[in-house]
Motif scaffolding. Sequence first.
Motif, PDB file in Angstrom:
ATOM      1  N   ILE A   1      48.302  40.066  39.308  1.00  0.00           N
ATOM      2  CA  ILE A   1      49.298  39.233  38.640  1.00  0.00           C
ATOM      3  C   ILE A   1      49.962  40.112  37.592  1.00  0.00           C
ATOM      4  O   ILE A   1      49.281  40.694  36.738  1.00  0.00           O
TER       5      ILE A   1
ATOM      6  N   VAL B   1      46.858  36.512  45.787  1.00  0.00           N
ATOM      7  CA  VAL B   1      47.519  35.541  44.910  1.00  0.00           C
ATOM      8  C   VAL B   1      48.545  34.781  45.740  1.00  0.00           C
ATOM      9  O   VAL B   1      49.513  35.366  46.238  1.00  0.00           O
TER      10      VAL B   1
ATOM     11  N   LEU C   1      51.544  30.568  41.638  1.00  0.00           N
ATOM     12  CA  LEU C   1      51.427  30.611  40.182  1.00  0.00           C
ATOM     13  C   LEU C   1      52.224  29.464  39.597  1.00  0.00           C
ATOM     14  O   LEU C   1      53.280  29.093  40.117  1.00  0.00           O
TER      15      LEU C   1
ATOM     16  N   SER D   1      46.605  29.994  38.840  1.00  0.00           N
ATOM     17  CA  SER D   1      46.825  30.796  40.042  1.00  0.00           C
ATOM     18  C   SER D   1      45.909  30.294  41.147  1.00  0.00           C
ATOM     19  O   SER D   1      44.774  29.902  40.901  1.00  0.00           O
TER      20      SER D   1
END
Length: 608
Positions: free
Chosen positions: A476, A496, A499, A510
């Motif tokens: 991130i 990921v 978000l 996340s």
Amino acid sequence: MSGLKNSPFGKRLRASHRDVDDEPSSPTKKRVYTVSTSTTSSTTTAGPSKVHPVFGIGIPSGSSSTPAFDFSSSSRPSTSSDTRGPESPVEQGHGVVFSMPRVAKEYGDRFVPSKDSGDLRTSFHLLDEGGPSTPSKNRIIPSESDAQKEQANAIFNSILHNEVTPPSPQRAASPTRPVAGSVPPSTPTKRRLFRYNTPSNPATPSRRLDTPTDEAYSMSPVRAESRKLLESPRRQLRSVCKTPYRVLDAPELADDFYLNLVDWSSTNVLGVGLGSCVYLWTAHNAAVSKLCDLTSTNDTISSVSWVQKGSTLAVGTLAGRMHIYDANTLKILRTYQSAHSQRIGALAWNSHVLSSGSRDRMVHHRDVREPSQRPFRKCAGHRQEVCGLKWSGDSASGGAAGNAMLASGGNDNKVCIWDLRGSARPGAGAQSGEDIPSDTPVWKFHEHTAAVKALAWDPHVSGVLATGGGTQDKHIRFWNVINGTMLQELDTGSQVCNLIWSLTSHELVSTHGFSSTTAQNQICIWKYPSLSMVASLTGHTNRVLYLAMSPDGETIVTGAGDETLRFWNAFPRRDGILSGPMSGAGVPGVAAGGGAAGGKLDYGRLIR
């Protein structure tokens, strides 16, 4: 000696003995080996002999080489407890007789450990090659922090500092000697050397023992400052419920990283794309309604997005079509039949401007108030599919067109920042059917090493963007889009997928998928800018690909390939009681983690 008897050396020794015994007798050379319980002797008859200077054994004079080591097991130097050592060879007849005293325990000149007893590295404490290991330079993947333990450690450190290094008391200033020459000399007056009287105004003592709070009467082992710190009220810690308060079945929820099929409107309605249909789930009464069904057109939903304010929902499909619906009346407002040449995986609203990102690598901007089907601007900054789109200023600037910046993420591992304020609407060129493409973004970030789908603008600090990378990246990163610099980066150890920022606190949520650690498919809450993990929520059995937040900012909903939607009370109010449009997901006064047994939340578990 059983170990020596069964060792390879003993076997070779016995074999050599058998070879010697089998040799034919020679009139000129005769070897005699005598073994007894008291002494061990070896007699060799070979005419005149001499003693080897190193091994100390007899060598026939006619031999030009030393005897084989296998034949002289009893003639090796010995370090027995007998101080006399091995006796010198004594000539007897035509040979040499080696006579040695009885030895209680035999030691060799070197110790060869047996590998059968165990691991050599463990037994003899051998170090690994390269010396002691050094800590890795890479950032350690963070784990969930314990807020209570951190608070207790902070209090302990403060008390320890007060007790070990207390503040020094105020000392009186040292008297200063007057500078020579400042006072003129004078004749001393006649006065008594000693004078006995009581001062008229005695100084008040600094410590009064008549006060009950004096340390002399204290029964506590710590100082007053430490007691004050222990007795002072502490900040109430925020606890996050680790289980979802509601789980809905969502059949045919696609397990595709590049799609965006869940969004929550400002009117508290959740839109979900399931296969060829779009369903609406109303939060305050848990009512489910079908918005559209594209089965007749043989098309599939690939993205959904609500307008910032209102009940208008945009729907993108795999065939590149784009539909706009009114959720109140469940009717279609307009359709863009050829919005893109390939599937539309990302949609983003900016007031009346609708932006769409497609697998054809283009980002199109359309004004839904205009009757034209063609976009008024195209952005071609990516070389692969556009899978993430987010406008800034959704809440800060009210989503007004021309007052925000657009962030786009693609499968080419790039993040582009676009600004429509610097371009004017096309004039005659647009009316004649010409499109004005733009290939120059304001900023283009190349630090990610995997597809960038997760994008989130910080609602608390203007110009801060958070982006998340895929499986090969797992990071991130936080950007300052004003000057184009990276502020921070965090290695999460997992893919990921999404978000989103909290509206009530400076925290970031996340969702993750594939992981290099044991924890997978988790939802993490991070504190910014310290980037410490507040909580980790688990429950999904597949990648958590979809994420949305309620309009009051207290509840988040996650969707995964396990075909379930889970509702988490991630940001409860301070008093622990939900209120407002999401009061217990429909019931005012229901405590955090609603869905209690027998409550009005039990309207059924199916979204369809």
